[in-house]
Write a protein that holds these residues in place. Structure first.
Motif, PDB file in Angstrom:
ATOM      1  N   VAL A   6      17.027 -43.388  43.587  1.00 12.44           N
ATOM      2  CA  VAL A   6      18.030 -43.607  44.501  1.00 12.44           C
ATOM      3  C   VAL A   6      19.116 -44.744  44.543  1.00 12.44           C
ATOM      4  CG1 VAL A   6      18.049 -44.055  47.272  1.00 12.44           C
ATOM      5  CG2 VAL A   6      16.126 -42.558  46.203  1.00 12.44           C
ATOM      6  N   ALA A   7      18.574 -45.683  44.052  1.00 16.86           N
ATOM      7  CA  ALA A   7      19.530 -47.081  43.888  1.00 16.86           C
ATOM      8  C   ALA A   7      20.631 -46.783  42.637  1.00 16.86           C
ATOM      9  CB  ALA A   7      18.654 -48.087  43.378  1.00 16.86           C
ATOM     10  N   SER A   8      20.287 -45.702  41.774  1.00 18.49           N
ATOM     11  CA  SER A   8      21.444 -45.578  40.640  1.00 18.49           C
ATOM     12  C   SER A   8      22.309 -44.351  41.266  1.00 18.49           C
ATOM     13  CB  SER A   8      20.438 -44.848  39.536  1.00 18.49           C
ATOM     14  OG  SER A   8      19.921 -43.916  39.824  1.00 18.49           O
ATOM     15  N   VAL A   9      21.928 -43.625  42.164  1.00 16.35           N
ATOM     16  CA  VAL A   9      22.636 -42.481  42.873  1.00 16.35           C
ATOM     17  C   VAL A   9      23.660 -43.130  43.786  1.00 16.35           C
ATOM     18  CG1 VAL A   9      22.816 -40.435  43.953  1.00 16.35           C
ATOM     19  CG2 VAL A   9      21.305 -40.526  42.227  1.00 16.35           C
ATOM     20  N   ALA A  10      23.080 -43.900  44.694  1.00 19.71           N
ATOM     21  CA  ALA A  10      23.775 -44.610  45.660  1.00 19.71           C
ATOM     22  C   ALA A  10      24.860 -45.410  45.237  1.00 19.71           C
ATOM     23  CB  ALA A  10      22.939 -45.163  46.873  1.00 19.71           C
ATOM     24  N   LYS A  11      26.230 -45.540  45.657  1.00 23.56           N
ATOM     25  CA  LYS A  11      27.137 -46.455  45.445  1.00 23.56           C
ATOM     26  C   LYS A  11      26.896 -47.792  46.041  1.00 23.56           C
ATOM     27  CE  LYS A  11      31.410 -43.510  44.589  1.00 23.56           C
ATOM     28  NZ  LYS A  11      32.700 -43.073  44.898  1.00 23.56           N
ATOM     29  N   SER A  25      19.184 -58.702  43.908  1.00 17.83           N
ATOM     30  CA  SER A  25      20.141 -57.590  44.146  1.00 17.83           C
ATOM     31  C   SER A  25      20.186 -56.976  45.708  1.00 17.83           C
ATOM     32  CB  SER A  25      19.592 -56.476  43.209  1.00 17.83           C
ATOM     33  OG  SER A  25      19.765 -56.655  41.804  1.00 17.83           O
ATOM     34  N   ILE A  26      19.041 -57.143  46.270  1.00 11.21           N
ATOM     35  CA  ILE A  26      18.822 -56.764  47.492  1.00 11.21           C
ATOM     36  C   ILE A  26      19.628 -57.637  48.314  1.00 11.21           C
ATOM     37  CG2 ILE A  26      17.519 -56.543  49.595  1.00 11.21           C
ATOM     38  CD1 ILE A  26      15.277 -55.317  47.753  1.00 11.21           C
ATOM     39  N   ARG A  71      28.554 -60.242  37.542  1.00 11.68           N
ATOM     40  CA  ARG A  71      29.361 -59.274  36.385  1.00 11.68           C
ATOM     41  C   ARG A  71      29.053 -57.778  36.532  1.00 11.68           C
ATOM     42  NH1 ARG A  71      28.316 -64.352  34.689  1.00 11.68           N
ATOM     43  NH2 ARG A  71      29.962 -65.706  33.785  1.00 11.68           N
ATOM     44  N   VAL A  72      27.731 -57.560  37.104  1.00 19.76           N
ATOM     45  CA  VAL A  72      27.362 -56.210  36.843  1.00 19.76           C
ATOM     46  C   VAL A  72      27.157 -55.698  38.430  1.00 19.76           C
ATOM     47  CG1 VAL A  72      25.527 -54.748  35.986  1.00 19.76           C
ATOM     48  CG2 VAL A  72      26.293 -56.672  34.672  1.00 19.76           C
ATOM     49  N   ASP A  73      27.236 -54.341  38.583  1.00 19.90           N
ATOM     50  CA  ASP A  73      27.162 -53.801  39.830  1.00 19.90           C
ATOM     51  C   ASP A  73      25.580 -54.029  40.152  1.00 19.90           C
ATOM     52  OD1 ASP A  73      26.212 -51.916  41.589  1.00 19.90           O
ATOM     53  OD2 ASP A  73      27.311 -50.108  40.544  1.00 19.90           O
ATOM     54  N   PRO A  74      25.360 -54.520  41.473  1.00 22.19           N
ATOM     55  CA  PRO A  74      24.062 -54.753  41.857  1.00 22.19           C
ATOM     56  C   PRO A  74      23.297 -53.608  41.929  1.00 22.19           C
ATOM     57  CG  PRO A  74      25.825 -55.693  43.122  1.00 22.19           C
ATOM     58  CD  PRO A  74      26.380 -54.934  42.303  1.00 22.19           C
ATOM     59  N   HIS A  75      23.714 -52.689  42.098  1.00 24.52           N
ATOM     60  CA  HIS A  75      22.527 -51.435  42.212  1.00 24.52           C
ATOM     61  C   HIS A  75      22.091 -51.051  40.865  1.00 24.52           C
ATOM     62  CE1 HIS A  75      23.280 -49.127  46.319  1.00 24.52           C
ATOM     63  NE2 HIS A  75      22.909 -50.525  46.439  1.00 24.52           N
ATOM     64  N   ALA A  76      23.145 -51.178  39.753  1.00 26.01           N
ATOM     65  CA  ALA A  76      22.326 -51.143  38.280  1.00 26.01           C
ATOM     66  C   ALA A  76      21.279 -52.005  38.056  1.00 26.01           C
ATOM     67  CB  ALA A  76      23.653 -51.273  37.380  1.00 26.01           C
ATOM     68  N   VAL A  77      21.388 -53.431  38.506  1.00 28.87           N
ATOM     69  CA  VAL A  77      20.409 -54.244  38.403  1.00 28.87           C
ATOM     70  C   VAL A  77      19.169 -54.007  39.009  1.00 28.87           C
ATOM     71  CG1 VAL A  77      19.943 -56.810  38.393  1.00 28.87           C
ATOM     72  CG2 VAL A  77      22.077 -56.171  37.768  1.00 28.87           C
ATOM     73  N   PHE A  78      19.472 -53.443  40.328  1.00 27.15           N
ATOM     74  CA  PHE A  78      18.326 -53.031  41.198  1.00 27.15           C
ATOM     75  C   PHE A  78      17.507 -52.015  40.630  1.00 27.15           C
ATOM     76  CE2 PHE A  78      17.528 -51.437  45.832  1.00 27.15           C
ATOM     77  CZ  PHE A  78      16.117 -51.564  45.759  1.00 27.15           C
TER      78      PHE A  78
END
Length: 223
Positions: free
Chosen positions: A204-209, A138-139, A91-98
């Motif tokens: 980095v994870a939060s900035v990268a789409k 997430s990875i 349900r959530v953006d994987p990078h947000a969880v990462f």
């Protein structure tokens, strides 16, 4: 019809590569973001053993064996949080969880030198264990989205970094601890350095789409 009809080509190199060659996989910057994330998991796990003697002294444990619960709770926590993490990733953006996992780990790891009782160490172990699926799963989700048919090769590449961390981390801790003029400073410096690395990874994870977002952006009705 054209032999390339239906083939989806990457926009700016951000979605799954049209070619499945190893060269394309190795040239994708996402591979190295997820590789560093996997390295961070190996770093965290591999340091828990070497730091036990110093940690036992700091919390007043009768022997290092008294902190066996710290190691066990971390592992159990990772298993318990694996299922909710998987549901969250649906349900959530994987990078947000990462990124959230990296922030939580930075806080829980950075607080380790402040512990003065075993219950505090065990409480941090719960939080630290929860970060294992938050980062690791997430990875894996992102590797599938980016590399598709080469996701197995990409996963093996990232897991190689996990194994490398298992070798490097204990040696680096021993060298750092031995180089410090005051006993215990190496312990503090190790956790400070790890926390800083996790904060950088979170940024980095939060900035990268995420790959999914960029694939959607490049999608059209003519595919």
């Amino acid at each position: 019809p054209s032999a390339t009809a239906g083939t989806r080509y990457p926009e700016d190199g951000n979605v799954a590569m049209a070619s499945s060659s190893p060269a394309h996989m190795l040239s994708n910057p996402y591979l190295y973001l997820y590789t560093f994330g996997s390295f961070s998991n190996g770093l965290f796990i591999s340091l828990r053993g070497p730091i036990i003697p110093e940690l036992a002294t700091r919390v007043g444990a009768s022997s290092p064996a008294s902190l066996g619960t710290y190691l066990g709770i971390g592992g159990v926590s990772g298993g318990v949080f694996a299922i909710p993490t998987g549901l969250l990733l649906d349900r959530v953006d994987p990078h947000a969880v990462f990124a959230a996992g990296c922030v939580l780990r930075a806080l829980s790891v950075g607080a380790m030198p402040l512990c003065t009782a075993i219950w505090q160490v065990n409480a941090l172990a719960v939080a630290q264990g929860a970060t294992l699926p938050m980062i690791g799963v997430s990875i894996r989700v992102c590797l599938v989205r980016v590399f598709h048919e080469r996701c197995a090769a990409a996963l093996n590449f990232t897991m190689g970094a996990f194994g490398l961390a298992s070798i490097v981390a204990p040696l680096a801790f021993a060298a750092l601890d031995a180089s410090m003029p005051v006993h215990g400073e190496g312990f503090d410096a190790t956790f400070a350095a790890c926390a800083a690395c996790y904060v950088a990874l979170a940024l980095v994870a939060s900035v990268a789409k995420t790959p999914a977002e960029r694939a959607d952006d490049g999608d059209d009705d003519g595919d």
